[in-house]
Write an enzyme that holds these catalytic residues in place. Structure first.
Site, PDB file in Angstrom:
ATOM      1  CE1 TYR B 278      -2.728   3.046   1.065  1.00 44.97           C
ATOM      2  CE2 TYR B 278      -4.463   1.696   1.858  1.00 44.97           C
ATOM      3  CZ  TYR B 278      -3.563   2.853   1.490  1.00 44.97           C
ATOM      4  OH  TYR B 278      -5.285   3.506   1.774  1.00 44.97           O
ATOM      5  CE1 TYR B 326      -5.837   0.625 -11.448  1.00 42.74           C
ATOM      6  CE2 TYR B 326      -6.101  -0.064 -10.027  1.00 42.74           C
ATOM      7  CZ  TYR B 326      -6.518  -0.041 -10.619  1.00 42.74           C
ATOM      8  OH  TYR B 326      -7.333  -1.369 -11.054  1.00 42.74           O
TER       9      TYR B 326
END
Lengths: 136, 380
Positions: B278, B326
């Site tokens: 993450y 993204y």
């Protein structure tokens, strides 16, 4: 608009009473001697309830920081300003601001010695902030 | 959970990602859930377990017409979905439910039907952090990094390079928000947000969602989707206040969660073919690589600089482009899990050849929580 101010709880009231009279109060566990922050009426290391508040020396060092460049109109801060973590001489660390010092990477040198300054914000709240010690 | 006994049988994201002003946060949950049900060939009536964060599981279950016998509303930030996977696996193994739907939806950019995010003035953060002027994650999550940079001699160039490498992955992904190549100079020349973090070292803010469906491996054979087996899972929390991390150069929650997951899976870092860490900000892959044991302390910057995590490298990391390129709706953990599933199914836009073991590692709050999931497309 002033900066957002803390609202003390019964467990933290002694800390905010301390800053009002010029003391940076930490707590020490009577059982294991652990010195800790933020305040709570038991030791986070061993769970013992017998803890005692005491006035810290106010000496610290600059442990880490960021310099916020995003101005937030009306939020009580003028960018750029540093948000710092200082390590108190007694061990615990706290978030704070560094005053009486240019808010630049050149002036804000990690591990530089600091001392606490008390800045009254309201009748109830005085914030502990830090400045470089005279020698540094 | 016995490694391999529970599987992710369904996975999908919202139909759109990015800017979705015509859907509320709750509808983003539903859009992702419906896409995932379609992926497996199930209907809401087949679901008997619901887990979610951001929305209450009551809202999500009722909105979708599900009557669950097991719910989990664990909300510890962006890694909540890793924790949901772990809890769901335990619940299925225990017989509390058979088919669990985990949903995420967040109107991070458009803020349609989104809740307010603020600390109460009486909370610990409200008393001991907020008065010093942190303005959101960009000034809190980043706060430990100068300490790391001094202790390990990491340069600003090497921090910037994390974003450069991830953009290389994003360039291969048509659904990525940012796909144009960038250089270290571009990153260092981008607008200063919170020194030492420039704009291109910070995650996007977008709208989107994703969902997963889990069942027992035994039952997974009934579905047409290729199962992704859970080998090991971990979770932990450290502190709600970034200033109170035990060590600003290493996350205790990462270390505890990662160790649990790897031990349960019976694997070592060298067994991992694909890794998702993450990345709300550029320093997180550095902390993740070190705290999960892929490299030694202080080595991650050089490891990334040496193109080990880049396309063609020996440990592909954040192959969807990550939160930096993204998408990042606020609670990004779901998208890391989605990319692990795609890589293990062999359908990722930037597919890594021969992925057998994938790890998704999430963070919650400002180094406050962590969840780690070890997955494989082969039974152990």
């Amino acid at each position: 608009m002033p900066r957002p101010l803390p609202q003390p709880t019964p467990e933290t009231a002694h800390f905010w009473e301390g800053t009002r009279v010029g003391e940076l109060r930490l707590q020490r566990c009577a059982a294991c001697e652990k010195v800790y922050f933020p305040p709570r009426p038991f030791c986070p290391a061993c769970g013992h309830r017998r803890v005692r508040a005491f006035a810290a020396s106010g000496r610290a060092s600059l442990h880490s920081y960021v310099i916020n460049h995003r101005a937030m109109p009306g939020a009580g801060f003028e960018a750029p300003y540093a948000i710092a973590v200082v390590e108190l001489e007694e061990g615990p660390r706290m978030m704070t601001n560094i005053v009486e010092c240019p808010q630049t990477p050149d002036a804000l040198v990690l591990d530089m010695p600091l001392e606490v300054v008390f800045e009254p914000q309201s009748d109830e709240i005085t914030l502990p902030v830090f400045r470089p010690t005279a020698a540094s | 959970m016995k490694p391999g006994s529970i599987a992710i049988v369904g996975a999908a994201e919202t139909t759109e990602l990015g800017r979705i002003p015509d859907l509320s946060a709750l509808q983003l949950h539903a859009d992702a859930a419906l896409n995932t049900l379609a992926d497996v060939g199930l209907t809401p009536a087949d679901i008997d377990g619901v887990a979610t964060a951001g929305e209450s599981p009551t809202n999500v279950a009722w909105y979708l017409g599900i009557t669950p016998t097991w719910v989990d509303g664990t909300t510890v930030g962006g890694c909540s979905f890793m924790l949901h996977v772990r809890h769901a696996a335990a619940a299925i193994a225990q017989g509390l439910c058979t088919t669990v739907l985990i949903t995420h939806g967040e109107s991070g950019k458009s803020r349609v039907g989104a809740g307010r995010r603020a600390f109460s003035a009486a909370s610990l953060q409200g008393q001991f952090e907020v008065p010093y002027g942190p303005m959101g994650a960009a000034t809190m999550f980043t706060l430990p990094m100068l300490r790391y940079m001094k202790d390990f001699g990491l340069s600003e160039e090497k921090l910037a390079n994390v974003a450069v490498i991830q953009r290389e992955w994003a360039a291969q992904n048509p659904r990525a928000s940012f796909r144009d190549p960038i250089s270290v100079e571009d990153v260092l020349d981008s607008r200063m947000i919170a020194y030492p973090f420039r704009l291109l070292m910070c995650c996007l803010v977008t709208d989107g969602g994703g969902a997963l469906i889990l069942s027992s491996t035994e039952r997974a054979r009934d579905f047409s989707t290729p199962p992704v087996y859970l080998l090991g899972t971990g979770e932990s929390v450290e502190t709600p206040m970034v200033s109170q991390m035990q060590d600003l150069t290493s996350s205790k929650a990462f270390r505890v969660s990662g160790r649990k997951a790897f031990e349960e899976a019976g694997i070592r870092p060298e067994d991992v073919d694909h890794l998702m860490i993450y990345d709300a900000f550029a320093h997180l892959p550095i902390y993740g690589l070190e705290d999960l044991g892929f490299v030694g302390r202080g080595e991650a910057g050089d490891f990334i600089w040496g193109r080990n995590t880049a396309p063609g490298g020996r440990l592909p990391v954040n192959t969807n482009g990550g939160g930096l390129s993204y998408m990042h709706s606020g609670m990004y953990g779901m998208y890391a899990l989605q990319e692990s599933v795609r890589q293990l199914r062999g359908i990722a836009p930037a597919q890594v050849p021969g992925v057998r073991v994938s790890v998704s590692h999430g963070v919650g709050g400002m180094f406050g929580a962590a969840g780690t999931i070890v997955m494989s497309n082969e039974l152990p």
